[in-house]
Design an enzyme around this catalytic site. Structure first.
Site, short mmCIF file in Angstrom:
data_model
loop_
_atom_site.label_atom_id
_atom_site.label_comp_id
_atom_site.label_asym_id
_atom_site.label_seq_id
_atom_site.Cartn_x
_atom_site.Cartn_y
_atom_site.Cartn_z
CB CYS A 91 2.98 -2.84 5.07
SG CYS A 91 4.48 -3.22 4.16
CD GLU B 236 6.86 -10.64 5.22
OE1 GLU B 236 6.90 -9.56 5.84
OE2 GLU B 236 7.87 -11.34 5.03
P1 NAD Z 1 -6.33 -8.12 4.24
O1 NAD Z 1 -5.75 -8.87 5.38
O2 NAD Z 1 -7.71 -7.58 4.37
O3 NAD Z 1 -6.34 -9.01 2.91
C1 NAD Z 1 -5.20 -9.68 2.42
C2 NAD Z 1 -5.64 -10.88 1.60
O4 NAD Z 1 -6.34 -11.78 2.45
C3 NAD Z 1 -6.55 -10.58 0.43
O5 NAD Z 1 -6.14 -11.35 -0.67
C4 NAD Z 1 -7.92 -11.00 0.91
O6 NAD Z 1 -8.75 -11.50 -0.11
C5 NAD Z 1 -7.59 -12.11 1.90
N1 NAD Z 1 -8.58 -12.18 2.99
C6 NAD Z 1 -9.30 -11.16 3.51
N2 NAD Z 1 -10.08 -11.60 4.52
C7 NAD Z 1 -9.83 -12.92 4.64
C8 NAD Z 1 -10.34 -13.94 5.49
N3 NAD Z 1 -11.26 -13.67 6.42
N4 NAD Z 1 -9.87 -15.19 5.34
C9 NAD Z 1 -8.94 -15.47 4.41
N5 NAD Z 1 -8.44 -14.55 3.57
C10 NAD Z 1 -8.87 -13.29 3.67
O7 NAD Z 1 -5.28 -6.97 3.92
P2 NAD Z 1 -5.39 -5.81 2.86
O8 NAD Z 1 -6.44 -4.85 3.28
O9 NAD Z 1 -5.46 -6.39 1.50
O10 NAD Z 1 -3.94 -5.13 3.01
C11 NAD Z 1 -3.63 -4.19 3.97
C12 NAD Z 1 -2.88 -4.81 5.12
O11 NAD Z 1 -1.77 -5.55 4.66
C13 NAD Z 1 -2.30 -3.75 6.04
O12 NAD Z 1 -2.46 -4.16 7.37
C14 NAD Z 1 -0.83 -3.71 5.68
O13 NAD Z 1 0.02 -3.26 6.70
C15 NAD Z 1 -0.59 -5.16 5.36
N6 NAD Z 1 0.56 -5.30 4.49
C16 NAD Z 1 1.68 -5.89 4.98
C17 NAD Z 1 2.80 -5.99 4.18
C18 NAD Z 1 4.07 -6.62 4.68
O14 NAD Z 1 4.94 -6.91 3.86
N7 NAD Z 1 4.23 -6.85 5.97
C19 NAD Z 1 2.77 -5.49 2.88
C20 NAD Z 1 1.61 -4.90 2.43
C21 NAD Z 1 0.50 -4.81 3.23
#
Ligand code: NAD
Length: 474
Positions: free
Chosen positions: A253, A219
Site C-alpha cells: 500500500c 486503512e
Molecule cells: P479490497 O478492498 O478489494 O478487499 C479488502 C477486503 O475487503 C477483503 O477481505 C475483501 O474480501 C473485502 N471486500 C471486498 N469487496 C467488498 C465489498 N464489496 N464489501 C465488503 N467487503 C469487501 O482490497 P485488496 O485488493 O484486498 O487490497 C488492496 C488494497 O488495499 C489496495 O488499495 C491497498 O493500497 C490497500 N491496502 C492498504 C493498506 C493500509 O494499511 N493502508 C495496507 C494494505 C493494503
C-alpha cells in the site's frame, strides 16, 4: 472455503456475534495482566506455526521467507512486545487539568474497550494486516471477528486454525470468505470496524457502518509519490525506490507509486535504478524468482497489463523490464517514462511492479500535481536540503511521509500509521492502534467539599456580578 453467503453461514456468524456480545463485559472486566497473557498466548501460537505461515505466504504470493519473516511475522512480534511493555501506561486513566469554572473537580480520560469489533483484511500482507489490528484490539480489551482476504486462501486457512486453537470463539473468531461474507458481516452492529483495503471498498464499509453508527478505522490505498529533489543523492534514491516499488512485486500500500525526478537527472537516475534492480532481483541475468513475489491473481495480473498497455498506447516508453509471464503470474520490475497524465496508470493505484518516472523543471509543478489529486497514503522526499523538504511537507498533505527513505516509517510503533480522506481515516500501531479500539471516556469527579456549580443555577437575580466576572476572564 465456502464463498457465497448461505443461510447456515449467516446463522453461524450471527451466533458468534451474539456470543461475543454476551461475553464482552467479562472480557472488558479482565485485568491488564489478563490482556498481556492473551497477547503472549498469541505470540506463542504464531511461533509454533511460523513455518506454516511462511509456506502459506509462499503459496499465495511466492513471498520469500525473508520478507515473510520481516514484514509479516517479526513485525507482529514487535507489535505484541511493544503493547505488552506499554499496556499499563496506556490503560491508566489519564489526568487532565481543570479550568477555572470547575476548579475543585478532578477529570480523567479512561480508555475503555469499544466492545465487539470487526477486522477486515486485504491479501497483500495477509497475515500482518489481520493480526496487527488484532493485537491492538486485544490490548484494548475487545472481542473480535476477523475476516481475512479470500484472495490469499492458504494464509486465510492458517489464520483460521491459529485463532481457533488459541482463543474461544466468544472472544476472538475468524470467519473466512469472500465479498458476500464481508457484506453479511457488515450488516451487524459492531462497535468498531477496522478495515484495511482499497478506497472504493472503504466507502462501502463506511456506508454500512453508518447504519449502526459504528466507528471506523479505514486503512486504504492511493498513489504515493516519491519526489527526488535536484541536489539529492540519486544512488540512495535509486536503491531505496528499487526496493520499495518492487518488494512483494509492487503489491504494497505504501510502495512508491510514481517518481518525480528533475528533467536533467532522469537519465542518470534510470541508469542507477537499472543497476539497483539487477543487483536485487536478478541472478546470472535471470529474474531470481526466489526473491521476487508473484501477482496475487489472474485478474490483478490482467489489470496491471492493461494499465501498462494503455499507458504505452498514450506514448509511454518502457525503460526497464516489461516482461510478463502469465503462467507464473510474474511481472518483471518495470520502469516507464514519457507517461501521459491522462493515462489510467496515473489515475489508479498501480499496486504492481510498474513504476512511472515523471520529470519536472520546477518543484512547484510537482506540488501542484500532488495537490490536485487525492491525498496519498505516503509521500517520499529525497533531498539534502532541509528547507526544500520542509517546503514540500508544508505545501502538501498525505497520510504519512518519509524523508530519504521509503516505507520504513511503518516500522516505528511510536508513529501513527494511516491515511487522510481517500487514503484512510484513523491510525494504527502502538498506542494509536490501542486508541482506535478504545473509547476515550471522559469522567469528571465533582468535589464533595465545594461546588462552584451552584453559582450558575437559577434563580439568576442578583447573580449579574458572576457574568461580569466570567466576562473578565474571557
Ligand atoms: P479490497 O478492498 O478489494 O478487499 C479488502 C477486503 O475487503 C477483503 O477481505 C475483501 O474480501 C473485502 N471486500 C471486498 N469487496 C467488498 C465489498 N464489496 N464489501 C465488503 N467487503 C469487501 O482490497 P485488496 O485488493 O484486498 O487490497 C488492496 C488494497 O488495499 C489496495 O488499495 C491497498 O493500497 C490497500 N491496502 C492498504 C493498506 C493500509 O494499511 N493502508 C495496507 C494494505 C493494503
Amino acid at each position: 472455503m465456502e464463498n457465497s453467503l448461505t443461510e447456515n453461514m449467516r446463522v453461524n456468524f450471527n451466533r458468534i456475534f451474539e456470543a461475543q456480545k454476551n461475553n464482552h463485559l467479562a472480557v472488558k472486566l479482565g485485568s491488564v495482566d489478563a490482556r498481556k497473557t492473551k497477547l503472549k498466548k498469541l505470540k506463542t501460537a504464531i511461533k509454533e506455526k511460523e513455518n506454516e505461515i511462511f509456506e502459506a505466504l509462499k503459496k499465495d504470493l511466492r513471498k520469500p521467507v525473508f520478507e515473510s519473516a520481516v514484514f509479516e511475522v517479526f513485525f507482529i512480534y514487535a507489535e505484541i512486545d511493544f503493547a505488552i511493555r506499554n499496556l499499563y501506561s496506556w490503560t491508566r486513566p489519564q489526568r487532565v487539568s481543570s479550568n477555572l469554572l470547575n476548579l475543585m473537580t478532578k477529570s480523567r480520560i479512561r480508555y475503555e474497550p469499544k466492545g465487539v469489533c470487526l477486522i477486515i483484511a486485504p491479501w497483500n500482507y495477509p497475515f500482518q494486516l489481520l493480526i496487527s489490528p488484532l493485537v491492538s484490539a486485544i490490548a484494548a480489551g475487545n472481542c473480535c471477528i476477523l475476516k481475512p482476504s479470500e484472495l490469499a486462501p492458504a494464509t486465510s486457512s492458517v489464520l483460521s486454525n491459529l485463532i481457533k486453537e488459541t482463543f474461544s470463539e466468544n472472544e476472538i473468531a475468524v470467519i473466512e470468505g469472500n465479498v458476500s461474507i464481508s457484506t453479511g458481516l457488515l450488516t451487524l452492529p459492531f462497535n468498531h470496524i477496522f478495515f484495511t483495503g482499497s478506497t472504493p471498498i472503504g466507502k462501502i464499509v463506511m456506508e454500512a457502518a453508518s447504519k449502526h453508527l459504528s466507528s471506523v478505522t479505514l486503512e486504504l490505498g492511493g498513489k504515493s509519490p516519491a519526489i527526488i529533489d535536484e541536489g539529492a543523492d540519486l544512488k540512495t534514491a535509486a536503491d531505496k525506490i528499487s526496493w520499495g516499488s518492487f518488494a512483494n512485486a509492487g503489491q504494497t500500500c505504501i510502495a512508491p507509486d510514481y517518481v518525480f525526478v528533475h528533467e536533467n537527472q532522469q537519465e542518470k537516475f534510470i541508469e542507477l535504478l537499472k543497476s539497483s534492480i539487477e543487483k536485487k532481483y536478478f541472478k546470472n541475468d535471470h529474474l531470481n524468482k526466489e526473491d521476487y513475489g508473484k501477482i496475487i491473481s489472474d485478474s490483478h495480473f490482467k489489470r496491471i497489463s492493461i494499465l501498462l498497455e494503455e499507458a504505452i498506447s498514450k506514448g509511454a516508453k518502457i525503460k526497464i523490464g516489461g516482461a510478463f509471464e502469465e503462467s507464473e503470474r510474474t511481472i518483471y520490475p518495470t520502469v516507464i517514462t514519457n507517461v501521459s497524465f491522462d493515462s489510467l496508470i496515473m489515475k489508479e493505484e498501480i499496486f504492481g511492479p510498474v513504476l512511472p518516472i515523471l520529470t519536472y523543471k520546477n518543484i512547484t509543478e510537482v506540488i501542484e500535481y500532488i495537490n490536485v489529486n487525492d491525498k496519498p497514503l505516503a509521500l517520499y522526499v529525497f533531498s539534502n536540503n532541509n528547507s526544500n523538504v520542509e517546503h514540500i511537507l508544508k505545501q502538501t498533505s498525505s497520510g504519512g511521509a518519509c524523508i530519504n527513505d521509503v516505507m520504513i516509517h511503518i516500522s516505528n510503533p511510536h508513529l501513527s500509521f494511516g491515511g487522510i480522506n481517500t487514503s484512510g481515516i484513523g491510525g494504527s500501531h502502538g498506542f494509536h492502534g490501542f486508541k482506535a479500539f478504545s473509547h476515550e471516556r471522559s469522567v469528571m469527579y465533582q468535589s464533595q467539599l465545594v461546588d462552584f456549580g451552584k453559582l450558575i443555577y437559577p434563580p439568576y437575580g442578583g447573580k449579574e456580578f458572576i457574568l461580569k466576572w466570567i466576562r473578565k476572564l474571557m
